[in-house]
Scaffold this motif. Structure first.
Motif, mmCIF file in Angstrom:
data_model
loop_
_atom_site.group_PDB
_atom_site.id
_atom_site.type_symbol
_atom_site.label_atom_id
_atom_site.label_comp_id
_atom_site.label_asym_id
_atom_site.label_seq_id
_atom_site.Cartn_x
_atom_site.Cartn_y
_atom_site.Cartn_z
ATOM 1 N N GLY A 24 -13.402 6.531 7.681
ATOM 2 C CA GLY A 24 -12.173 6.909 6.992
ATOM 3 C C GLY A 24 -10.932 6.600 7.801
ATOM 4 N N THR A 25 -10.981 6.883 9.094
ATOM 5 C CA THR A 25 -9.829 6.631 9.953
ATOM 6 C C THR A 25 -9.505 5.146 10.029
ATOM 7 O OG1 THR A 25 -10.359 8.569 11.277
ATOM 8 C CG2 THR A 25 -8.926 6.940 12.279
ATOM 9 N N GLY A 26 -10.506 4.322 10.233
ATOM 10 C CA GLY A 26 -10.268 2.884 10.350
ATOM 11 C C GLY A 26 -9.752 2.259 9.076
ATOM 12 N N ILE A 27 -10.314 2.629 7.956
ATOM 13 C CA ILE A 27 -9.895 2.029 6.680
ATOM 14 C C ILE A 27 -8.486 2.461 6.310
ATOM 15 C CG2 ILE A 27 -10.365 2.061 4.202
ATOM 16 C CD1 ILE A 27 -13.326 1.964 4.886
ATOM 17 N N ILE A 28 -8.176 3.724 6.480
ATOM 18 C CA ILE A 28 -6.833 4.204 6.137
ATOM 19 C C ILE A 28 -5.797 3.608 7.081
ATOM 20 C CG2 ILE A 28 -5.376 6.249 6.026
ATOM 21 C CD1 ILE A 28 -7.894 7.779 5.137
ATOM 22 N N PHE A 29 -6.098 3.596 8.374
ATOM 23 C CA PHE A 29 -5.125 3.106 9.346
ATOM 24 C C PHE A 29 -4.818 1.626 9.147
ATOM 25 C CE2 PHE A 29 -3.409 1.879 13.444
ATOM 26 C CZ PHE A 29 -2.616 2.960 13.768
ATOM 27 N N ILE A 30 -5.838 0.810 8.875
ATOM 28 C CA ILE A 30 -5.578 -0.624 8.705
ATOM 29 C C ILE A 30 -4.854 -0.896 7.389
ATOM 30 C CG2 ILE A 30 -7.688 -1.377 7.573
ATOM 31 C CD1 ILE A 30 -5.957 -3.149 10.468
ATOM 32 N N ASN A 31 -5.001 -0.031 6.397
ATOM 33 C CA ASN A 31 -4.258 -0.209 5.157
ATOM 34 C C ASN A 31 -2.811 0.222 5.299
ATOM 35 O OD1 ASN A 31 -5.811 -1.287 2.817
ATOM 36 N ND2 ASN A 31 -7.271 0.193 3.590
ATOM 37 N N MET A 74 0.853 -1.186 0.000
ATOM 38 C CA MET A 74 0.000 0.000 0.000
ATOM 39 C C MET A 74 0.890 1.239 0.000
ATOM 40 S SD MET A 74 -3.055 1.312 0.014
ATOM 41 C CE MET A 74 -3.931 -0.219 0.065
ATOM 42 N N PRO A 75 0.633 2.169 -0.867
ATOM 43 C CA PRO A 75 1.467 3.374 -0.899
ATOM 44 C C PRO A 75 1.287 4.222 0.359
ATOM 45 C CG PRO A 75 -0.358 3.560 -2.428
ATOM 46 C CD PRO A 75 -0.390 2.181 -1.890
ATOM 47 N N GLU A 76 2.371 4.894 0.729
ATOM 48 C CA GLU A 76 2.340 5.696 1.949
ATOM 49 C C GLU A 76 1.653 7.040 1.752
ATOM 50 O OE1 GLU A 76 5.065 3.940 1.024
ATOM 51 O OE2 GLU A 76 4.857 2.458 2.605
ATOM 52 N N TRP A 77 1.407 7.431 0.524
ATOM 53 C CA TRP A 77 0.786 8.733 0.283
ATOM 54 C C TRP A 77 -0.675 8.771 0.710
ATOM 55 C CZ3 TRP A 77 -3.344 8.210 -2.796
ATOM 56 C CH2 TRP A 77 -3.356 7.134 -3.688
ATOM 57 N N ILE A 78 -1.239 7.621 1.057
ATOM 58 C CA ILE A 78 -2.644 7.654 1.481
ATOM 59 C C ILE A 78 -2.812 8.293 2.856
ATOM 60 C CG2 ILE A 78 -3.310 5.678 0.080
ATOM 61 C CD1 ILE A 78 -3.299 4.015 2.609
ATOM 62 N N VAL A 81 -6.585 0.601 -3.675
ATOM 63 C CA VAL A 81 -6.465 2.057 -3.708
ATOM 64 C C VAL A 81 -7.730 2.682 -4.287
ATOM 65 C CG1 VAL A 81 -5.125 3.963 -4.660
ATOM 66 C CG2 VAL A 81 -3.971 1.900 -3.887
ATOM 67 N N MET A 82 -8.306 2.029 -5.262
ATOM 68 C CA MET A 82 -9.536 2.557 -5.864
ATOM 69 C C MET A 82 -10.662 2.589 -4.834
ATOM 70 S SD MET A 82 -9.948 3.730 -8.705
ATOM 71 C CE MET A 82 -11.312 4.545 -9.424
ATOM 72 N N PHE A 83 -10.712 1.591 -3.970
ATOM 73 C CA PHE A 83 -11.710 1.584 -2.900
ATOM 74 C C PHE A 83 -11.494 2.755 -1.951
ATOM 75 C CE2 PHE A 83 -13.120 0.218 1.320
ATOM 76 C CZ PHE A 83 -14.450 -0.014 1.055
ATOM 77 N N LEU A 84 -10.235 3.064 -1.640
ATOM 78 C CA LEU A 84 -9.943 4.200 -0.765
ATOM 79 C C LEU A 84 -10.408 5.516 -1.388
ATOM 80 C CD1 LEU A 84 -6.466 3.344 0.712
ATOM 81 C CD2 LEU A 84 -8.565 3.717 1.952
ATOM 82 N N PHE A 85 -10.182 5.654 -2.705
ATOM 83 C CA PHE A 85 -10.664 6.864 -3.377
ATOM 84 C C PHE A 85 -12.189 6.962 -3.292
ATOM 85 C CE2 PHE A 85 -6.608 6.981 -5.845
ATOM 86 C CZ PHE A 85 -6.232 8.232 -5.404
ATOM 87 N N MET A 86 -12.857 5.848 -3.475
ATOM 88 C CA MET A 86 -14.319 5.868 -3.407
ATOM 89 C C MET A 86 -14.801 6.201 -1.999
ATOM 90 S SD MET A 86 -15.246 5.514 -6.435
ATOM 91 C CE MET A 86 -16.984 5.413 -6.149
ATOM 92 N N ILE A 87 -14.121 5.680 -0.986
ATOM 93 C CA ILE A 87 -14.503 6.007 0.388
ATOM 94 C C ILE A 87 -14.278 7.491 0.669
ATOM 95 C CG2 ILE A 87 -13.788 5.647 2.808
ATOM 96 C CD1 ILE A 87 -15.664 3.521 1.832
ATOM 97 N N GLU A 88 -13.168 8.039 0.174
ATOM 98 C CA GLU A 88 -12.906 9.466 0.388
ATOM 99 C C GLU A 88 -13.949 10.326 -0.308
ATOM 100 O OE1 GLU A 88 -10.444 9.284 3.188
ATOM 101 O OE2 GLU A 88 -10.769 11.241 2.269
ATOM 102 N N MET A 107 -12.435 -3.691 9.865
ATOM 103 C CA MET A 107 -12.822 -4.944 9.202
ATOM 104 C C MET A 107 -13.026 -4.725 7.714
ATOM 105 S SD MET A 107 -15.364 -6.878 11.827
ATOM 106 C CE MET A 107 -16.289 -5.503 12.435
ATOM 107 N N VAL A 108 -13.677 -3.632 7.371
ATOM 108 C CA VAL A 108 -13.874 -3.313 5.951
ATOM 109 C C VAL A 108 -12.534 -3.023 5.292
ATOM 110 C CG1 VAL A 108 -14.926 -1.657 4.368
ATOM 111 C CG2 VAL A 108 -16.201 -2.450 6.339
ATOM 112 N N GLY A 109 -11.693 -2.275 5.972
ATOM 113 C CA GLY A 109 -10.384 -1.941 5.423
ATOM 114 C C GLY A 109 -9.502 -3.160 5.236
ATOM 115 N N ALA A 110 -9.581 -4.125 6.154
ATOM 116 C CA ALA A 110 -8.773 -5.338 6.026
ATOM 117 C C ALA A 110 -9.263 -6.221 4.885
ATOM 118 C CB ALA A 110 -8.790 -6.119 7.335
ATOM 119 N N SER A 111 -10.541 -6.181 4.616
ATOM 120 C CA SER A 111 -11.064 -7.023 3.537
ATOM 121 C C SER A 111 -10.741 -6.473 2.167
ATOM 122 C CB SER A 111 -12.571 -7.203 3.694
ATOM 123 O OG SER A 111 -13.224 -5.981 3.491
ATOM 124 N N VAL A 112 -10.443 -5.207 2.066
ATOM 125 C CA VAL A 112 -10.115 -4.619 0.762
ATOM 126 C C VAL A 112 -8.665 -4.148 0.740
ATOM 127 C CG1 VAL A 112 -12.442 -3.970 0.176
ATOM 128 C CG2 VAL A 112 -11.015 -2.395 1.449
#
Length: 138
Positions: free
Chosen positions: A49-56, A1-5, A114-121, A105-110
């Motif tokens: 947003g916090t949970g998904i980004i942090f787990i990624n 996972m890129p660090e720029w997220i 990166v595309m999912f992160l953009f959609m969440i943002e 849990m959602v973040g760990a499953s995906v």
């Protein structure tokens, strides 16, 4: 996972801060139903947003990611709910807590999505914009 997220953290918190300041000035004109919905959107969005980004970023620290997102969601629910009344405060707190538990849990499953992160943002920022526009129209 890129660090720029990591860039998504300040974007989320800055947009929530702008929404909070905007709502603070209009809080007397907003009814408790709309206030409760706005509070749930803000607390849930920040926790998600916090949970998904942090787990990624830290995939092997599931407990820490869950605790961090629960704390962020709970605090944001209390802050946004405190603008309106005590019932809204409780509703925002519970929403932030539940979204904080589910977000890693959602973040760990995906993972590696990166595309999912953009959609969440996009989802979070558009939710904040919709909350601000609904407060504007009251």
């Amino acid at each position: 996972m890129p660090e720029w997220i990591v860039v998504f953290y300040p974007i989320n918190f800055l947009s929530a801060y702008v929404l909070y300041i905007y709502l603070y000035n209009r809080r007397k004109q907003i009814g408790f139903h709309l206030g409760m919905n706005i509070t749930m959107v803000a607390a849930g969005g920040l926790a998600l947003g916090t949970g998904i980004i942090f787990i990624n970023i830290y995939p092997f620290y599931f407990l820490e990611a869950t605790l961090f997102s629960v704390i962020i969601g709970g605090i944001s629910g209390i802050l946004f709910g405190n603008l309106f009344d005590y019932q809204t405060l409780l509703s925002g707190y519970i929403t932030g807590l539940m979204m904080g538990i589910m977000a890693p849990m959602v973040g760990a499953s995906v993972y590696e999505g990166v595309m999912f992160l953009f959609m969440i943002e996009i989802f979070i920022l558009s939710s904040f914009c919709i909350a601000a526009s609904s407060a504007y129209k009251t």
